[in-house]
Scaffold this motif. Sequence first.
Motif, PDB file in Angstrom:
ATOM      1  N   ALA A   1       0.829  -1.205   0.000  1.00 49.52           N
ATOM      2  CA  ALA A   1       0.000   0.000   0.000  1.00 49.52           C
ATOM      3  C   ALA A   1       0.867   1.260   0.000  1.00 49.52           C
ATOM      4  CB  ALA A   1      -0.930   0.002   1.212  1.00 49.52           C
TER       5      ALA A   1
ATOM      6  N   TYR B   1       0.999   6.759  -6.618  1.00 49.24           N
ATOM      7  CA  TYR B   1      -0.381   7.038  -7.016  1.00 49.24           C
ATOM      8  C   TYR B   1      -0.501   8.356  -7.783  1.00 49.24           C
ATOM      9  CZ  TYR B   1      -5.426   7.843  -6.547  1.00 49.24           C
ATOM     10  OH  TYR B   1      -6.755   8.095  -6.801  1.00 49.24           O
TER      11      TYR B   1
ATOM     12  N   SER C   1     -10.477  -0.612  -2.237  1.00 49.68           N
ATOM     13  CA  SER C   1      -9.647  -1.020  -1.102  1.00 49.68           C
ATOM     14  C   SER C   1     -10.457  -1.799  -0.078  1.00 49.68           C
ATOM     15  CB  SER C   1      -9.018   0.213  -0.442  1.00 49.68           C
ATOM     16  OG  SER C   1      -8.210   0.929  -1.368  1.00 49.68           O
TER      17      SER C   1
END
Length: 538
Positions: free
Chosen positions: A14, A21, A267
Motif C-alpha cells: 500500500a 499514485y 480497497s
Amino acid sequence: MPWLNAAGNLLLVAAAIAVLYRPLGDYMAWVYTASGHLRTERWIYRLISAKPEQQHSWRGYLGAVFSFSLAGFILLYAVLAFDGMGPDLAFNTAVSFVANTNWQSYVPEQSISYVAQMAGLSVQNFVSAAVSMCVAVALIRAIAAHRAAALGNFWVDLVRTNLRILLPLSIVFAVLLLACGVVQNFTESTALLPGGPVASQESIKMLGTNGGGFYNANSAHPFENPTPISNLMQVLMLLLIPFTLLRTFGTMVSDQRAGYALLLTMSVLFLLVYLPLTYFELHGSGTAPQLAGAAMEGKEQRFGIIGSTLFATATTGTTGGAVNSMHGSYTALGGLMLMVDMVLGEVAPGGAGSGLYAVLVLVVIAVFVTALLLGRTPVYLGKQLGTRELKLVSIAILIMPVLSLGGMALASALPYTRAEIIAGMGNPGSHGFSEVLYAFISAAINNGSAFAGFSANTPGLNTLLGLIILAGRFAPISIVLALAGALATAERASSRSAELPLHRPQFVGFLVSLIMFIAVPTFIPLFLVGPLAEGLMP
C-alpha cells in the motif's frame, strides 16, 4: 505474529502504491490528453495507415478494438500452430491471451518455444492490457465530454499506452526482478535447469494483469518468483496500474474526489477478501494443518501463508490469473473467498483498465438507486443519466453470471463435454464441483487462474472455455463503449449544486454493499453445493 506479518506485507504494498499514485496517475492522464506525437509514434501510424487526427465515435472505437483483436488472434494462432500446438489448444490459448485471460492448459516449458513465448504470448501481454486501458480511457473521456460524440482515437491510445506507459514500466520492473534472481537468458532448458527470457515476460505479465506463466508452476517457480521480496514486487505490479488509474480518472474528469471514492471502494473490497482468506488459511481445520500450524499444502515455504494469501487476493481481484500457490489446496472456505473475489466482477481493484470501467458500470447503478431513494435526478459528475444508460449497465452485470453458469450448465448437459469434465476432475464430491465451478467463473471473468485440480485440456472444453473467454472479454467492452457513446452526448445537469454527494463515505459504503448484493447471491446455490458444503463437513 502472523497477523502482524499480514499487516506488514499489506502496508508495504500500500505504501508503494501511495508513493506512485499521484505521479503515475497524473502521468497517464497527460499521456492520454497530450496533443503532440512522438516521432516513433508517427512512424507506427504510417506503418498501420492510421490517421491520428481522426476522432472515433463509440462504434468506430469498438470497430477498431474488434479489428485489432481479430488480427492479434489470427497471428497468435498461426504462431502457436506453427510451433506444433494442436488446433483446439491453439484456439483456446490464442483467444485467452488476446482476451487478457491467459488461461493455460499446456506446460509452457515443454510445449512453447522461446520465439512463441516472446513474439506471440509476450506481445499479447502488452497489447491486450493496452486495449483494456484504452476502453477505460474512452469511458473517462465520455464522462468528461461536453456533448461530444467522439471518444478519441483508438490507434493513438493503443500506441501511447504501449510506448509511453507499459513498455517503460516493464523495463524498470524487469531489471528489478533480475536483481531479485528471476532468470533472463536464452539457454536451452534442461530437466534440472529450465532457462528462458523470464524476467522480461514476467514484468509485463504482472503490470498488465495478464496472468499465466513462463513455467507451468507459474509464480510458484523459483526462477519466476524466487524470494519474498520478488513476491511482494509481483503483488505491487498486479495492483499498480488498476489503482493509479483512479488518479488518472480524477484528473481527466477534474474531480479527484470521485477517484478517491472509487479508491476507497476497491480497497474495502480487497480487504473484505484478504482478511477472511488469511484467517481461514491460518486456522485450517484437519490433522495435517493443525500439525503444520497452518494450511501449508500447495503453498511455497518461502512465501508462507501470508505471502500466498496476499498474492491470491491480488490475482483473483484483478484479471491476473498468475498464482504462487495451488488454489485447489486452500481450505474449502479459503477457496470460497477466491471465487467470491472473482464474482464481485473483479473490481477489487480489477484489471488494468477493465477494473475501472467495470466499477464505473456499477457506479451508474448505484447513482440511479440512490437518486430513486432520495427522489433526486440521477447525475454523476455533471452528466444526467437516463434510461438508456440504465439499460446498458443492467445488461452488463448479467454477462458474467450468464456466461459462467450458463456455460457450466451447457457443458454438463452435452454428453461429450460432460464426459470430459468427469474425466478431468481431480477430486470427487464437493471439491471436484468447486474445481469445475472455479474454472468457468475464471473463464467468464477473464481471470485465467485455476484450482489446478481440474484438467480442461480436451477438445470440447478447450473450445467451450475459449468461446466463454471470448464473450466474457468483448461483450462487456461492447456495452462499455455503447455506454460511453451515450454519456458523451448526454445532457449536462443545469447546476452541479444539485448533485448527490457521491464522494462521501456513505456512498462508498452503499456502493460496496450494492456490489456484494449484485454479485454474490446469484452464486450462493452453487457455493452451497461446492465450497460451503465441503467447509461445513465435520
